[in-house]
Enzyme design. Structure first.
Site, PDB file in Angstrom:
ATOM      1  N   LYS A  11       0.856  -1.209   0.000  1.00  0.00           N
ATOM      2  CA  LYS A  11       0.000   0.000   0.000  1.00  0.00           C
ATOM      3  C   LYS A  11       0.888   1.255   0.000  1.00  0.00           C
ATOM      4  O   LYS A  11       1.954   1.230  -0.598  1.00  0.00           O
ATOM      5  CB  LYS A  11      -0.979  -0.024   1.172  1.00  0.00           C
ATOM      6  CG  LYS A  11      -1.687  -1.360   1.311  1.00  0.00           C
ATOM      7  CD  LYS A  11      -2.811  -1.317   2.299  1.00  0.00           C
ATOM      8  CE  LYS A  11      -3.320  -2.734   2.525  1.00  0.00           C
ATOM      9  NZ  LYS A  11      -4.646  -2.766   3.116  1.00  0.00           N
ATOM     10  N   HIS A  96      -8.361  -3.363  -6.079  1.00  0.00           N
ATOM     11  CA  HIS A  96      -8.299  -3.548  -4.620  1.00  0.00           C
ATOM     12  C   HIS A  96      -9.464  -2.780  -3.989  1.00  0.00           C
ATOM     13  O   HIS A  96      -9.866  -1.733  -4.492  1.00  0.00           O
ATOM     14  CB  HIS A  96      -6.956  -3.021  -4.101  1.00  0.00           C
ATOM     15  CG  HIS A  96      -6.726  -3.358  -2.666  1.00  0.00           C
ATOM     16  ND1 HIS A  96      -7.287  -2.641  -1.640  1.00  0.00           N
ATOM     17  CD2 HIS A  96      -6.007  -4.353  -2.086  1.00  0.00           C
ATOM     18  CE1 HIS A  96      -6.918  -3.187  -0.487  1.00  0.00           C
ATOM     19  NE2 HIS A  96      -6.144  -4.221  -0.728  1.00  0.00           N
ATOM     20  N   GLU A  98      -9.636  -0.850  -1.593  1.00  0.00           N
ATOM     21  CA  GLU A  98      -9.343   0.562  -1.297  1.00  0.00           C
ATOM     22  C   GLU A  98      -9.452   1.406  -2.564  1.00  0.00           C
ATOM     23  O   GLU A  98      -9.857   2.562  -2.522  1.00  0.00           O
ATOM     24  CB  GLU A  98      -7.944   0.673  -0.659  1.00  0.00           C
ATOM     25  CG  GLU A  98      -7.956   0.138   0.767  1.00  0.00           C
ATOM     26  CD  GLU A  98      -6.647  -0.479   1.242  1.00  0.00           C
ATOM     27  OE1 GLU A  98      -5.594  -0.221   0.631  1.00  0.00           O
ATOM     28  OE2 GLU A  98      -6.689  -1.237   2.235  1.00  0.00           O
ATOM     29  N   GLU A 168     -10.982 -10.981  -1.279  1.00  0.00           N
ATOM     30  CA  GLU A 168     -10.687 -10.193  -0.085  1.00  0.00           C
ATOM     31  C   GLU A 168     -11.986  -9.654   0.501  1.00  0.00           C
ATOM     32  O   GLU A 168     -12.469  -8.597   0.059  1.00  0.00           O
ATOM     33  CB  GLU A 168      -9.772  -9.020  -0.453  1.00  0.00           C
ATOM     34  CG  GLU A 168      -8.441  -9.441  -1.013  1.00  0.00           C
ATOM     35  CD  GLU A 168      -7.376  -8.403  -0.728  1.00  0.00           C
ATOM     36  OE1 GLU A 168      -6.419  -8.748  -0.043  1.00  0.00           O
ATOM     37  OE2 GLU A 168      -7.525  -7.257  -1.154  1.00  0.00           O
ATOM     38  N   GLY A 174      -7.312  -5.332   6.958  1.00  0.00           N
ATOM     39  CA  GLY A 174      -6.735  -4.389   7.909  1.00  0.00           C
ATOM     40  C   GLY A 174      -7.485  -4.314   9.235  1.00  0.00           C
ATOM     41  O   GLY A 174      -7.268  -3.405  10.028  1.00  0.00           O
ATOM     42  N   SER A 214      -6.224  -9.827   6.700  1.00  0.00           N
ATOM     43  CA  SER A 214      -5.592 -10.094   7.994  1.00  0.00           C
ATOM     44  C   SER A 214      -4.878 -11.447   8.052  1.00  0.00           C
ATOM     45  O   SER A 214      -4.941 -12.152   9.063  1.00  0.00           O
ATOM     46  CB  SER A 214      -6.622  -9.954   9.130  1.00  0.00           C
ATOM     47  OG  SER A 214      -7.148  -8.638   9.145  1.00  0.00           O
TER      48      SER A 214
HETATM   49  C1  PEP Z   1      -4.820  -6.060   1.563  1.00  0.00           C
HETATM   50  O1  PEP Z   1      -4.508  -4.899   1.620  1.00  0.00           O
HETATM   51  O2  PEP Z   1      -5.007  -6.573   0.457  1.00  0.00           O
HETATM   52  C2  PEP Z   1      -4.979  -6.806   2.812  1.00  0.00           C
HETATM   53  C3  PEP Z   1      -5.454  -8.028   2.744  1.00  0.00           C
HETATM   54  O3  PEP Z   1      -4.613  -6.176   3.964  1.00  0.00           O
HETATM   55  P1  PEP Z   1      -4.427  -6.868   5.418  1.00  0.00           P
HETATM   56  O4  PEP Z   1      -3.574  -8.082   5.218  1.00  0.00           O
HETATM   57  O5  PEP Z   1      -3.743  -5.808   6.229  1.00  0.00           O
HETATM   58  O6  PEP Z   1      -5.786  -7.206   5.912  1.00  0.00           O
END
Ligand code: PEP
Length: 256
Positions: A11, A96, A98, A168, A174, A214
């Site tokens: 990121k 993603h 985000e 995801e 996160g 996570s």
């Molecule tokens: C990500 O940013 O794709 C992600 C899975 O973040 P995290 O591992 O921090 O949950």
């Protein structure tokens, strides 16, 4: 047999100096592990340094966090697929959550980028996943189906095989709240079935589907043991080279 693929999504973290330190520690910790494919995904500015540091590491590839679908032109702040190839990227993370929620990326935009990535010999890691409200509302399969059909529209079966899908769940990114191995496996199996319905079973069987949300050294092995989980997209835990190497090594142990 699908080769497991673990990617580090940094990121908006890591300077060039921090990238150099990370790569040397990570390579030392990784040792001669080759069974798992690793992708380091730095911010654009640090890609060239990571490329220099990882040049001799055969199982470690480079990726970018985003790109534009056009070849060049008046798109201030954007980079093209050819520019990413120029710094030896093999992969690009697209869509993603985000990017989708903060920057308003739609399935249509992700689709244009996915097609442009393939046209430039870059392998897309296409992210999909539901929000907590969608999960609570029983909409997981509907959301995944829409994102798959929208983001991957127009791909040939061969292009699909070379793509990576990252499941995801937004509520797990996160937050420290990981999907249970069974929740993740159920979603992955649904994704593979949907891919098979559209592109046929042989292509769907070859696509690697990563879990993201996570992932840590302590939970990697159990997640990676699930039959349809072919790797991980790791955010927070990928910023620490020893911990990230542990995730890769714990995944390798699952393979025996
Ligand atoms: C990500 O940013 O794709 C992600 C899975 O973040 P995290 O591992 O921090 O949950």
């Amino acid at each position: 047999m699908r080769k497991k693929i673990i990617a580090a999504n940094w990121k908006m973290n890591m300077t060039i100096g921090e990238t150099e330190t990370f790569c040397s520690t990570f390579l030392r910790e990784l040792g001669d592990e080759r069974k798992v494919e690793v992708v380091i995904v730095p911010p654009f500015i640090a890609i060239a340094k990571a490329s220099e540091m990882l040049r001799d590491a055969q199982s470690v590839k480079l990726g970018a966090q985003n790109m534009h679908w056009e070849k060049s032109g008046a798109f201030t702040g954007e980079v093209s697929a050819a520019m990413l190839r120029d710094v030896f990227c093999h992969y690009v993370v697209l869509g993603h959550s985000e990017r989708r929620t903060i920057f308003g990326e739609t399935d249509e935009a992700v689709n244009k980028k996915t097609l442009a990535a393939h046209a430039n010999a870059l392998r897309p890691i296409v992210c999909i996943g539901e929000t907590l409200a969608e999960r609570d509302g029983g909409l997981v399969e509907k959301v995944l189906d829409t994102q798959i059909r929208g983001s991957l529209a127009g791909l040939t079966a061969e292009q699909l095989e070379e793509s990576v899908i990252a499941y995801e769940p937004v509520w797990a990114i996160g937050t420290g709240r990981t999907a249970t191995p069974q929740q993740a496996q159920d979603a992955h199996a649904f994704i593979r079935k949907t891919l098979a319905d559209i592109w046929g079973q042989p292509a769907a069987d070859k696509v690697r589907i990563q879990y993201g949300g996570s992932v840590k050294p302590a939970n990697a092995a159990e997640l990676m043991s699930q039959p349809d989980i072919d790797g991980a997209l790791v955010g927070g835990a990928s910023l620490e080279p020893r911990g990230f190497a542990e995730i890769v090594l714990n995944t390798a142990k699952v393979l025996g």
